[in-house]
Design a protein around this motif. Structure first.
Motif, PDB file in Angstrom:
ATOM      1  N   ASP A 183       0.851  -1.188   0.000  1.00 17.85           N
ATOM      2  CA  ASP A 183       0.000   0.000   0.000  1.00 17.85           C
ATOM      3  C   ASP A 183       0.886   1.238   0.000  1.00 17.85           C
ATOM      4  O   ASP A 183       1.603   1.486   0.969  1.00 17.85           O
ATOM      5  CB  ASP A 183      -0.896  -0.004   1.240  1.00 17.85           C
ATOM      6  CG  ASP A 183      -1.964   1.086   1.175  1.00 17.85           C
ATOM      7  OD1 ASP A 183      -1.772   2.058   0.419  1.00 17.85           O
ATOM      8  OD2 ASP A 183      -2.970   0.957   1.891  1.00 17.85           O
TER       9      ASP A 183
ATOM     10  N   GLN B  97       0.160   4.147   0.477  1.00 15.29           N
ATOM     11  CA  GLN B  97      -0.359   5.176   1.394  1.00 15.29           C
ATOM     12  C   GLN B  97      -0.658   6.486   0.679  1.00 15.29           C
ATOM     13  O   GLN B  97      -0.262   7.557   1.106  1.00 15.29           O
ATOM     14  CB  GLN B  97       0.640   5.402   2.551  1.00 15.29           C
ATOM     15  CG  GLN B  97       0.893   4.175   3.409  1.00 15.29           C
ATOM     16  CD  GLN B  97      -0.370   3.715   4.149  1.00 15.29           C
ATOM     17  OE1 GLN B  97      -1.071   4.526   4.743  1.00 15.29           O
ATOM     18  NE2 GLN B  97      -0.652   2.425   4.086  1.00 15.29           N
ATOM     19  N   THR B  98      -1.353   6.386  -0.446  1.00 15.31           N
ATOM     20  CA  THR B  98      -1.821   7.559  -1.168  1.00 15.31           C
ATOM     21  C   THR B  98      -3.307   7.371  -1.443  1.00 15.31           C
ATOM     22  O   THR B  98      -3.866   6.309  -1.178  1.00 15.31           O
ATOM     23  CB  THR B  98      -1.088   7.739  -2.511  1.00 15.31           C
ATOM     24  OG1 THR B  98      -1.522   6.715  -3.422  1.00 15.31           O
ATOM     25  CG2 THR B  98       0.426   7.657  -2.333  1.00 15.31           C
ATOM     26  N   ASN B  99      -3.934   8.401  -1.959  1.00 14.26           N
ATOM     27  CA  ASN B  99      -5.351   8.302  -2.313  1.00 14.26           C
ATOM     28  C   ASN B  99      -5.538   7.978  -3.790  1.00 14.26           C
ATOM     29  O   ASN B  99      -6.546   8.328  -4.398  1.00 14.26           O
ATOM     30  CB  ASN B  99      -6.075   9.601  -1.963  1.00 14.26           C
ATOM     31  CG  ASN B  99      -5.615  10.769  -2.828  1.00 14.26           C
ATOM     32  OD1 ASN B  99      -4.566  10.697  -3.478  1.00 14.26           O
ATOM     33  ND2 ASN B  99      -6.391  11.835  -2.838  1.00 14.26           N
TER      34      ASN B  99
END
Length: 225
Positions: free
Chosen positions: A185, A187-189
């Motif tokens: 992941d 960890q971004t949108n």
């Protein structure tokens, strides 16, 4: 396996050509983007190894033009750029895999073998229909209610995954692995932003949203569209 190798660094190209040749592969080597585009579009290869930083036509532009010309040969992009944004750009351009320099020849060969183990296009579903939404994999187009929906490559891939799993929840991890090729992941949108644009395009001119948000689980495309 017949492989097109597009690499402008002579030492790296010789290393790859020699190593793959010793494994029994037939390697056609070019150093510039124009030659890579010409051979990739006019000759038959089992796979293409494509350096990103080519003279003339940059590697990702070569890849985009090949995909636009309906060349579906598996493409592995080689590059010294290993950031997340760089990998996403390569996958968005149509790459099937992405290998960062420096690399081991054994890994390159293993990745090429993995690409060739994928089922041929004739063995997979090439047209999906859920409700009033139709997705044509070969033509790379989408319609809703007979009206065209213009999607970017990653939006198209998101919809493809949702439609193949209509009625079932698709998790964020599944999107990252199947659409971006990430096994972690970042960890971004990135998933949420692409899905937001996809949903907006599918809703344009229609009252309902065919994609449901399942809080704490993921997203689901209604089986009836």
């Amino acid at each position: 396996m017949r492989i097109l190798l597009a690499e402008d660094d002579a030492e790296t190209a010789a290393f790859i050509e020699r190593g793959l040749g010793e494994l029994g592969h037939v390697v056609t080597r070019v150093a510039g983007g124009e030659n890579a585009l010409h051979l990739g579009a006019t000759e038959t290869f089992d796979a293409i190894v494509l350096d990103r930083m080519l003279p003339g036509i940059e590697g990702l532009d070569v890849l985009r033009r090949l995909r636009a010309a309906s060349v579906r040969v598996p493409v592995l992009v080689l590059t010294a750029k290993g950031g997340i944004a760089d990998r996403v750009a390569g996958l968005d351009a149509g790459a099937d895999d992405y290998l960062v320099k420096p690399f081991a020849l054994a890994e390159l060969a293993a990745r090429l073998n993995a690409l060739l183990r994928r089922p041929p296009i004739s063995d997979v579903i090439t047209r999906l229909a859920v409700g009033d939404i139709v997705l044509d994999v070969l033509r790379r187009d989408v319609t809703r209610g007979g009206r065209p929906v213009h999607l970017q490559p990653r939006e198209f891939a998101l919809l493809d995954l949702l439609m193949r799993n209509a009625g079932r929840v698709v998790t964020r991890t599944m999107f990252l692995e199947h659409v971006w090729g990430f096994h972690f992941d970042p960890q971004t949108n990135i998933v949420e932003s692409h899905l937001s644009r996809l949903r907006s395009k599918l809703r344009e001119g229609f009252a309902d949203d065919p994609i449901e948000t399942i809080r704490g689980a993921g997203y689901r495309m209604r089986a009836d569209g």
